[in-house]
Design a protein around this motif. Sequence first.
Motif, PDB file in Angstrom:
ATOM      1  N   VAL A 181      30.860  71.245  72.715  1.00 53.39           N
ATOM      2  CA  VAL A 181      31.047  72.631  72.280  1.00 53.39           C
ATOM      3  C   VAL A 181      32.265  73.148  73.046  1.00 53.39           C
ATOM      4  O   VAL A 181      32.214  73.250  74.273  1.00 53.39           O
ATOM      5  N   PRO A 182      33.360  73.445  72.341  1.00 49.81           N
ATOM      6  CA  PRO A 182      34.587  73.869  73.039  1.00 49.81           C
ATOM      7  C   PRO A 182      34.338  75.004  74.038  1.00 49.81           C
ATOM      8  O   PRO A 182      33.649  75.970  73.736  1.00 49.81           O
ATOM      9  N   ASP A 183      34.883  74.820  75.233  1.00 49.47           N
ATOM     10  CA  ASP A 183      34.785  75.789  76.331  1.00 49.47           C
ATOM     11  C   ASP A 183      33.371  75.996  76.864  1.00 49.47           C
ATOM     12  O   ASP A 183      33.158  76.846  77.730  1.00 49.47           O
ATOM     13  N   VAL A 184      32.391  75.238  76.354  1.00 48.93           N
ATOM     14  CA  VAL A 184      31.009  75.418  76.793  1.00 48.93           C
ATOM     15  C   VAL A 184      30.413  74.131  77.358  1.00 48.93           C
ATOM     16  O   VAL A 184      29.841  74.134  78.443  1.00 48.93           O
ATOM     17  N   LEU A 185      30.527  73.022  76.634  1.00 44.95           N
ATOM     18  CA  LEU A 185      29.896  71.775  77.062  1.00 44.95           C
ATOM     19  C   LEU A 185      30.806  70.579  76.811  1.00 44.95           C
ATOM     20  O   LEU A 185      31.282  70.382  75.690  1.00 44.95           O
ATOM     21  N   VAL A 186      31.005  69.805  77.880  1.00 49.66           N
ATOM     22  CA  VAL A 186      31.816  68.592  77.811  1.00 49.66           C
ATOM     23  C   VAL A 186      31.002  67.461  78.436  1.00 49.66           C
ATOM     24  O   VAL A 186      30.329  67.650  79.438  1.00 49.66           O
ATOM     25  N   ILE A 187      31.074  66.288  77.812  1.00 45.36           N
ATOM     26  CA  ILE A 187      30.495  65.083  78.408  1.00 45.36           C
ATOM     27  C   ILE A 187      31.637  64.403  79.161  1.00 45.36           C
ATOM     28  O   ILE A 187      32.592  63.928  78.567  1.00 45.36           O
ATOM     29  N   ASN A 188      31.513  64.376  80.484  1.00 43.65           N
ATOM     30  CA  ASN A 188      32.559  63.857  81.363  1.00 43.65           C
ATOM     31  C   ASN A 188      31.867  62.975  82.406  1.00 43.65           C
ATOM     32  O   ASN A 188      31.273  63.490  83.351  1.00 43.65           O
ATOM     33  N   VAL A 189      31.911  61.676  82.219  1.00 44.60           N
ATOM     34  CA  VAL A 189      31.146  60.744  83.050  1.00 44.60           C
ATOM     35  C   VAL A 189      31.849  60.491  84.383  1.00 44.60           C
ATOM     36  O   VAL A 189      33.014  60.086  84.409  1.00 44.60           O
ATOM     37  N   ILE A 190      31.117  60.743  85.466  1.00 48.48           N
ATOM     38  CA  ILE A 190      31.618  60.451  86.814  1.00 48.48           C
ATOM     39  C   ILE A 190      30.512  59.761  87.607  1.00 48.48           C
ATOM     40  O   ILE A 190      29.345  59.783  87.220  1.00 48.48           O
ATOM     41  N   ARG A 191      30.897  59.141  88.708  1.00 52.46           N
ATOM     42  CA  ARG A 191      29.933  58.568  89.657  1.00 52.46           C
ATOM     43  C   ARG A 191      29.981  59.422  90.917  1.00 52.46           C
ATOM     44  O   ARG A 191      31.044  59.648  91.483  1.00 52.46           O
ATOM     45  N   ASN A 192      28.828  59.907  91.347  1.00 50.12           N
ATOM     46  CA  ASN A 192      28.727  60.841  92.462  1.00 50.12           C
ATOM     47  C   ASN A 192      28.018  60.186  93.641  1.00 50.12           C
ATOM     48  O   ASN A 192      26.852  59.840  93.547  1.00 50.12           O
ATOM     49  N   SER A 193      28.723  60.030  94.757  1.00 49.99           N
ATOM     50  CA  SER A 193      28.101  59.438  95.946  1.00 49.99           C
ATOM     51  C   SER A 193      27.424  60.495  96.807  1.00 49.99           C
ATOM     52  O   SER A 193      26.758  60.166  97.782  1.00 49.99           O
ATOM     53  N   GLY A 194      27.564  61.762  96.434  1.00 55.09           N
ATOM     54  CA  GLY A 194      26.965  62.848  97.212  1.00 55.09           C
ATOM     55  C   GLY A 194      25.701  63.373  96.562  1.00 55.09           C
ATOM     56  O   GLY A 194      25.071  62.706  95.760  1.00 55.09           O
ATOM     57  N   ALA A 195      25.367  64.598  96.933  1.00 57.12           N
ATOM     58  CA  ALA A 195      24.196  65.263  96.368  1.00 57.12           C
ATOM     59  C   ALA A 195      24.641  66.155  95.213  1.00 57.12           C
ATOM     60  O   ALA A 195      25.764  66.037  94.728  1.00 57.12           O
ATOM     61  N   ALA A 196      23.772  67.066  94.818  1.00 59.99           N
ATOM     62  CA  ALA A 196      24.095  67.981  93.740  1.00 59.99           C
ATOM     63  C   ALA A 196      25.404  68.706  94.034  1.00 59.99           C
ATOM     64  O   ALA A 196      25.674  69.051  95.181  1.00 59.99           O
ATOM     65  N   PHE A 197      26.177  68.900  93.010  1.00 60.54           N
ATOM     66  CA  PHE A 197      27.465  69.583  93.110  1.00 60.54           C
ATOM     67  C   PHE A 197      28.436  68.843  94.022  1.00 60.54           C
ATOM     68  O   PHE A 197      29.312  69.434  94.625  1.00 60.54           O
ATOM     69  N   SER A 198      28.240  67.535  94.150  1.00 62.43           N
ATOM     70  CA  SER A 198      29.098  66.654  94.961  1.00 62.43           C
ATOM     71  C   SER A 198      29.142  67.027  96.440  1.00 62.43           C
ATOM     72  O   SER A 198      30.092  66.712  97.143  1.00 62.43           O
ATOM     73  N   ILE A 199      28.094  67.678  96.910  1.00 64.95           N
ATOM     74  CA  ILE A 199      27.997  68.010  98.338  1.00 64.95           C
ATOM     75  C   ILE A 199      27.667  66.730  99.105  1.00 64.95           C
ATOM     76  O   ILE A 199      26.829  65.937  98.688  1.00 64.95           O
ATOM     77  N   GLY A 200      28.312  66.522 100.233  1.00 65.81           N
ATOM     78  CA  GLY A 200      28.003  65.372 101.082  1.00 65.81           C
ATOM     79  C   GLY A 200      28.483  64.054 100.521  1.00 65.81           C
ATOM     80  O   GLY A 200      27.838  63.022 100.726  1.00 65.81           O
ATOM     81  N   THR A 201      29.590  64.072  99.831  1.00 68.78           N
ATOM     82  CA  THR A 201      30.135  62.843  99.270  1.00 68.78           C
ATOM     83  C   THR A 201      30.271  61.786 100.367  1.00 68.78           C
ATOM     84  O   THR A 201      30.736  62.067 101.456  1.00 68.78           O
ATOM     85  N   GLY A 202      29.812  60.589 100.072  1.00 68.14           N
ATOM     86  CA  GLY A 202      29.891  59.499 101.031  1.00 68.14           C
ATOM     87  C   GLY A 202      28.648  59.353 101.897  1.00 68.14           C
ATOM     88  O   GLY A 202      28.577  58.454 102.724  1.00 68.14           O
ATOM     89  N   PRO A 246      33.619  74.182  81.436  1.00 68.02           N
ATOM     90  CA  PRO A 246      34.546  73.374  82.236  1.00 68.02           C
ATOM     91  C   PRO A 246      35.710  74.154  82.842  1.00 68.02           C
ATOM     92  O   PRO A 246      36.181  73.807  83.927  1.00 68.02           O
ATOM     93  N   ALA A 247      36.147  75.212  82.207  1.00 65.24           N
ATOM     94  CA  ALA A 247      37.278  75.980  82.736  1.00 65.24           C
ATOM     95  C   ALA A 247      36.937  76.663  84.057  1.00 65.24           C
ATOM     96  O   ALA A 247      37.819  76.981  84.845  1.00 65.24           O
ATOM     97  N   THR A 248      35.639  76.866  84.306  1.00 69.50           N
ATOM     98  CA  THR A 248      35.213  77.531  85.543  1.00 69.50           C
ATOM     99  C   THR A 248      35.162  76.568  86.719  1.00 69.50           C
ATOM    100  O   THR A 248      35.007  76.996  87.855  1.00 69.50           O
TER     101      THR A 248
END
Length: 163
Positions: free
Chosen positions: A33-54, A120-122
């Motif tokens: 859905v433009p400007d609302v939902l994007v499927i963007n695959v990443i691998r996250n070594s941290g916790a939620a919201f990429s906190i504590g990466t590594g 995604p813009a946010t």
Amino acid sequence: MLAAVAVLIYVFDLVTKYLVVEYLEKDPPVVVVPDVLVINVIRNSGAAFSIGTGMTIIFTIIATAVVIAIIRTARQLRSMPWGITLGLLLGGAFGNLTDRIFRAPAPFQGHVVDFMQVFPATGFPIFNVADSAIVCGGILAVFLAWRGYQIDGTRETGAEKDG
């Protein structure tokens, strides 16, 4: 109820992660859905919201402790709302724990597959079904505690809280 919700969340999380890794991981982000939902695959070594990466091993230990605590707490469970709440937390914790144990780069150091990005813009962080279940379960737990609902099915009123 706890087991049913946990299994439902766990299976939904595994299936969605399998599908995005299998069919979308190597592709550019997919606008659903433009400007609302994007499927963007990443691998996250941290916790939620990429906190504590590594710090994957630390989060693996924490997730294991949460799973054990929920399973132990389930013995006293006599409340449907708390069953749903703990089911959301357990299913989400198991979903991300499965990634941490079995995914690359190594056993017990795996990176969690995240793929949903809203607005995604946010710059809102990318997350997955397990993350959503954990956040919803956490919000519901706070609400139930605030309203005085106990795990054993009783309800503490304002007068009882005041002593």
